[in-house]
Design a protein around this motif. Structure first.
Motif, PDB file in Angstrom:
ATOM      1  N   ASP A   1       0.836  -1.196   0.000  1.00 21.53           N
ATOM      2  CA  ASP A   1       0.000   0.000   0.000  1.00 21.53           C
ATOM      3  C   ASP A   1       0.872   1.249   0.000  1.00 21.53           C
ATOM      4  O   ASP A   1       2.084   1.195   0.212  1.00 21.53           O
ATOM      5  CB  ASP A   1      -0.977   0.001   1.196  1.00 21.53           C
ATOM      6  CG  ASP A   1      -0.286   0.022   2.550  1.00 21.53           C
ATOM      7  OD1 ASP A   1       0.756   0.685   2.660  1.00 21.53           O
ATOM      8  OD2 ASP A   1      -0.782  -0.636   3.488  1.00 21.53           O
ATOM      9  N   LEU A   2       0.236   2.415  -0.253  1.00 24.08           N
ATOM     10  CA  LEU A   2       0.971   3.667  -0.400  1.00 24.08           C
ATOM     11  C   LEU A   2       1.721   4.032   0.865  1.00 24.08           C
ATOM     12  O   LEU A   2       2.864   4.480   0.833  1.00 24.08           O
ATOM     13  CB  LEU A   2       0.000   4.782  -0.791  1.00 24.08           C
ATOM     14  CG  LEU A   2       0.592   6.177  -0.973  1.00 24.08           C
ATOM     15  CD1 LEU A   2       1.650   6.139  -2.062  1.00 24.08           C
ATOM     16  CD2 LEU A   2      -0.499   7.168  -1.336  1.00 24.08           C
ATOM     17  N   HIS A   3       1.079   3.802   2.029  1.00 28.28           N
ATOM     18  CA  HIS A   3       1.688   4.173   3.305  1.00 28.28           C
ATOM     19  C   HIS A   3       2.992   3.404   3.524  1.00 28.28           C
ATOM     20  O   HIS A   3       4.029   3.968   3.878  1.00 28.28           O
ATOM     21  CB  HIS A   3       0.706   3.898   4.442  1.00 28.28           C
ATOM     22  CG  HIS A   3       1.217   4.267   5.803  1.00 28.28           C
ATOM     23  ND1 HIS A   3       1.615   5.535   6.126  1.00 28.28           N
ATOM     24  CD2 HIS A   3       1.413   3.504   6.919  1.00 28.28           C
ATOM     25  CE1 HIS A   3       2.015   5.565   7.389  1.00 28.28           C
ATOM     26  NE2 HIS A   3       1.908   4.344   7.874  1.00 28.28           N
ATOM     27  N   THR A   4       2.953   2.075   3.295  1.00 27.21           N
ATOM     28  CA  THR A   4       4.140   1.244   3.466  1.00 27.21           C
ATOM     29  C   THR A   4       5.219   1.635   2.467  1.00 27.21           C
ATOM     30  O   THR A   4       6.405   1.708   2.796  1.00 27.21           O
ATOM     31  CB  THR A   4       3.792  -0.243   3.286  1.00 27.21           C
ATOM     32  OG1 THR A   4       2.756  -0.588   4.198  1.00 27.21           O
ATOM     33  CG2 THR A   4       5.007  -1.127   3.520  1.00 27.21           C
ATOM     34  N   GLY A   5       4.797   1.916   1.236  1.00 25.69           N
ATOM     35  CA  GLY A   5       5.754   2.319   0.209  1.00 25.69           C
ATOM     36  C   GLY A   5       6.477   3.592   0.582  1.00 25.69           C
ATOM     37  O   GLY A   5       7.691   3.719   0.372  1.00 25.69           O
TER      38      GLY A   5
ATOM     39  N   ASP B   1       9.226  12.019  -4.329  1.00 25.88           N
ATOM     40  CA  ASP B   1       7.920  12.649  -4.537  1.00 25.88           C
ATOM     41  C   ASP B   1       6.965  12.282  -3.408  1.00 25.88           C
ATOM     42  O   ASP B   1       6.197  13.124  -2.923  1.00 25.88           O
ATOM     43  CB  ASP B   1       7.327  12.185  -5.872  1.00 25.88           C
ATOM     44  CG  ASP B   1       7.941  12.907  -7.062  1.00 25.88           C
ATOM     45  OD1 ASP B   1       8.615  13.934  -6.841  1.00 25.88           O
ATOM     46  OD2 ASP B   1       7.762  12.438  -8.199  1.00 25.88           O
ATOM     47  N   ALA B   2       6.987  11.010  -3.005  1.00 24.57           N
ATOM     48  CA  ALA B   2       6.068  10.553  -1.956  1.00 24.57           C
ATOM     49  C   ALA B   2       6.329  11.282  -0.648  1.00 24.57           C
ATOM     50  O   ALA B   2       5.390  11.678   0.057  1.00 24.57           O
ATOM     51  CB  ALA B   2       6.206   9.042  -1.764  1.00 24.57           C
ATOM     52  N   GLU B   3       7.604  11.476  -0.307  1.00 17.08           N
ATOM     53  CA  GLU B   3       7.938  12.200   0.924  1.00 17.08           C
ATOM     54  C   GLU B   3       7.492  13.658   0.846  1.00 17.08           C
ATOM     55  O   GLU B   3       6.953  14.204   1.809  1.00 17.08           O
ATOM     56  CB  GLU B   3       9.443  12.133   1.179  1.00 17.08           C
ATOM     57  CG  GLU B   3       9.912  10.843   1.805  1.00 17.08           C
ATOM     58  CD  GLU B   3      11.348  10.938   2.257  1.00 17.08           C
ATOM     59  OE1 GLU B   3      11.621  10.639   3.430  1.00 17.08           O
ATOM     60  OE2 GLU B   3      12.203  11.318   1.445  1.00 17.08           O
ATOM     61  N   ASP B   4       7.758  14.279  -0.296  1.00 15.45           N
ATOM     62  CA  ASP B   4       7.353  15.680  -0.460  1.00 15.45           C
ATOM     63  C   ASP B   4       5.836  15.826  -0.331  1.00 15.45           C
ATOM     64  O   ASP B   4       5.335  16.738   0.337  1.00 15.45           O
ATOM     65  CB  ASP B   4       7.809  16.204  -1.823  1.00 15.45           C
ATOM     66  CG  ASP B   4       9.312  16.424  -1.890  1.00 15.45           C
ATOM     67  OD1 ASP B   4       9.935  16.584  -0.826  1.00 15.45           O
ATOM     68  OD2 ASP B   4       9.854  16.419  -3.011  1.00 15.45           O
TER      69      ASP B   4
ATOM     70  N   GLN C   1       7.045   4.701   3.612  1.00 22.97           N
ATOM     71  CA  GLN C   1       7.959   4.422   4.715  1.00 22.97           C
ATOM     72  C   GLN C   1       9.270   3.830   4.201  1.00 22.97           C
ATOM     73  O   GLN C   1      10.353   4.224   4.623  1.00 22.97           O
ATOM     74  CB  GLN C   1       7.301   3.452   5.696  1.00 22.97           C
ATOM     75  CG  GLN C   1       6.207   4.090   6.555  1.00 22.97           C
ATOM     76  CD  GLN C   1       5.629   3.104   7.545  1.00 22.97           C
ATOM     77  OE1 GLN C   1       5.460   1.929   7.233  1.00 22.97           O
ATOM     78  NE2 GLN C   1       5.335   3.570   8.737  1.00 22.97           N
ATOM     79  N   LYS C   2       9.183   2.875   3.254  1.00 21.11           N
ATOM     80  CA  LYS C   2      10.383   2.249   2.707  1.00 21.11           C
ATOM     81  C   LYS C   2      11.204   3.259   1.907  1.00 21.11           C
ATOM     82  O   LYS C   2      12.432   3.270   1.974  1.00 21.11           O
ATOM     83  CB  LYS C   2      10.000   1.055   1.835  1.00 21.11           C
ATOM     84  CG  LYS C   2       9.451  -0.119   2.645  1.00 21.11           C
ATOM     85  CD  LYS C   2       9.244  -1.344   1.783  1.00 21.11           C
ATOM     86  CE  LYS C   2       8.795  -2.535   2.628  1.00 21.11           C
ATOM     87  NZ  LYS C   2       8.608  -3.755   1.813  1.00 21.11           N
ATOM     88  N   MET C   3      10.523   4.119   1.151  1.00 23.74           N
ATOM     89  CA  MET C   3      11.229   5.144   0.386  1.00 23.74           C
ATOM     90  C   MET C   3      11.938   6.116   1.318  1.00 23.74           C
ATOM     91  O   MET C   3      13.055   6.549   1.067  1.00 23.74           O
ATOM     92  CB  MET C   3      10.236   5.902  -0.508  1.00 23.74           C
ATOM     93  CG  MET C   3      10.881   6.936  -1.418  1.00 23.74           C
ATOM     94  SD  MET C   3      11.960   6.198  -2.652  1.00 23.74           S
ATOM     95  CE  MET C   3      10.726   5.545  -3.775  1.00 23.74           C
ATOM     96  N   SER C   4      11.284   6.444   2.452  1.00 25.73           N
ATOM     97  CA  SER C   4      11.873   7.356   3.422  1.00 25.73           C
ATOM     98  C   SER C   4      13.169   6.791   3.978  1.00 25.73           C
ATOM     99  O   SER C   4      14.167   7.494   4.120  1.00 25.73           O
ATOM    100  CB  SER C   4      10.880   7.621   4.559  1.00 25.73           C
ATOM    101  OG  SER C   4      11.451   8.447   5.539  1.00 25.73           O
ATOM    102  N   ILE C   5      13.180   5.478   4.286  1.00 21.30           N
ATOM    103  CA  ILE C   5      14.380   4.843   4.814  1.00 21.30           C
ATOM    104  C   ILE C   5      15.510   4.910   3.795  1.00 21.30           C
ATOM    105  O   ILE C   5      16.652   5.224   4.112  1.00 21.30           O
ATOM    106  CB  ILE C   5      14.073   3.378   5.198  1.00 21.30           C
ATOM    107  CG1 ILE C   5      13.118   3.336   6.394  1.00 21.30           C
ATOM    108  CG2 ILE C   5      15.370   2.628   5.530  1.00 21.30           C
ATOM    109  CD1 ILE C   5      12.595   1.958   6.704  1.00 21.30           C
TER     110      ILE C   5
END
Length: 373
Positions: free
Chosen positions: A2-6, A56-59, A8-12
């Motif tokens: 899901d988007l939320h998990t994705g 992009d997801a973090e922003d 989090q992984k991108m943030s790491i």
């Protein structure tokens, strides 16, 4: 996934800086090495934004948090399964043009990573044409990188989320939370793009209605003190006779505004003010306001960073706002006391001799050694 998990992984991935070379020192530093509390790379000493760390997801998540619980929460969407997390509904624009120079029909596609929402494609393209070419956020260009860098610079996440800050006390967390609630309620805004006199939001109509009611209190249609002499836009969205004579002027450059060119309005500023797209700038740093996100204070537009600095001190070393009285000041700059230390060797410098050059604090020994290199 899901988007939320994705996210989090991108943030790491981006926090580790794996594979993110530095653009500030032209690639000499091949990967970001995070400092424990400074917002710089330990290896090259460049800022985080020079490594282009964010995705992009973090922003979108950061801007979603900023706009949530504000008058602009309609620009956010709830993340499914995200425990109430809201993300920015960033408006992207894809332009597809047929390429007629080739025998077989092909298409050239241009993707804008951000475009003003609520506009026809024609008007949105016209808006983009009115800002400098090098700042147009076209995917894969310097303009797209510039936008992302400005998101980090103008709207640092640690100016809105106390849990992104380094070791705040419980009382400092409460003070910061109240500070953020106040600026969301009183100062935060998002610019609206429209043709002069044709702001289409319901807010504008309510604003004009209030002005008409206010002027009516003075009798005979006289204009109240402080009201614009050219009169407000008509409430049905069409220009008045005065406005048809091109009496609009940009709030910054004071030059006339064409009725055929899109302009930017700021609700906080009132709909009697407008700006050319290239003039919608922070009055402090004179940089374009990224994604038209502004803070209104004392009749001026400010970016998030400089609004916060107009209200609170900022630590030169960690780049975070200071929410305690425990700080050091020197030559107009401020530090948390615990961060008043040498940039190179981290030696505490309270009560010791030091050198301060271009906001860089050094002990005498490190300063001399760097000058010899």
């Amino acid at each position: 996934m899901d988007l939320h998990t994705g996210m989090q992984k991108m943030s790491i991935l981006y926090q580790t800086g794996k594979g993110v070379s530095c653009l500030g020192c032209r690639g000499m530093c091949k990967a970001f090495e995070p400092h424990p509390w400074r917002k710089i790379c330990k290896s090259c000493k460049c800022n985080q934004e020079d490594h282009n760390l964010h995705s992009d997801a973090e922003d979108d998540r950061k801007i979603g948090r900023l706009l949530a619980d504000s008058n602009y929460s309609n620009l956010t969407a709830r993340v499914k399964g995200g425990d109430g997390v809201r993300i920015y509904k960033r408006n992207r624009m894809i332009i597809t043009n047929p390429n007629v120079t080739k025998k077989d029909p092909t298409f050239d596609t241009v993707t804008y990573e951000w475009a003003p929402p609520g506009l026809t494609q024609k008007l949105a393209i016209h808006y983009m044409e009115l800002i400098p070419k090098e700042m147009q956020p076209i995917a894969g260009t310097e303009g797209a990188y510039y936008r992302r860098k400005q998101l980090m610079r103008q709207l640092p996440v640690y100016d809105q989320d106390p849990f992104q800050c380094h070791a705040l006390s419980e009382s400092e967390v409460k003070t910061m939370e109240e500070f953020v609630r106040k600026y969301k309620s009183e100062s935060l805004g998002v610019g609206e793009v429209a043709l002069p006199g044709q702001v289409g939001s319901a807010k504008e109509k309510a604003n004009q209605k209030q002005k008409i009611e206010a002027t009516g209190q003075f009798g005979n249609g006289k204009i109240a003190k402080g009201e614009p002499q050219h009169g407000p836009a008509s409430t049905n969205g069409t220009p008045t006779k005065a406005q048809e004579k091109n009496e609009y002027r940009c709030e910054l450059c004071k030059q006339p505004v064409s009725n055929e060119n899109p302009v930017v309005y700021g609700e906080r500023a009132g709909y009697d003010r407008l700006w050319h797209p290239a003039c919608f700038l922070c009055s402090w740093c004179r940089e374009p306001l990224v994604d038209l996100i502004y803070f209104w204070k004392s009749g001026k537009l400010l970016c998030g960073r400089h609004f916060c600095e107009s209200e609170k001190y900022r630590c030169v070393a960690c780049d975070e706002l200071i929410f305690s009285e425990d700080y050091v000041e020197s030559e107009g700059l401020t530090w948390h006391k615990k961060h008043f230390c040498c940039l190179e060797c981290e030696q505490p410098l309270l009560g010791k001799s030091y050198e301060l050059e271009q906001s860089k604090l050094s002990c005498t020994s490190c300063y001399k050694s760097t000058k010899k290199i």
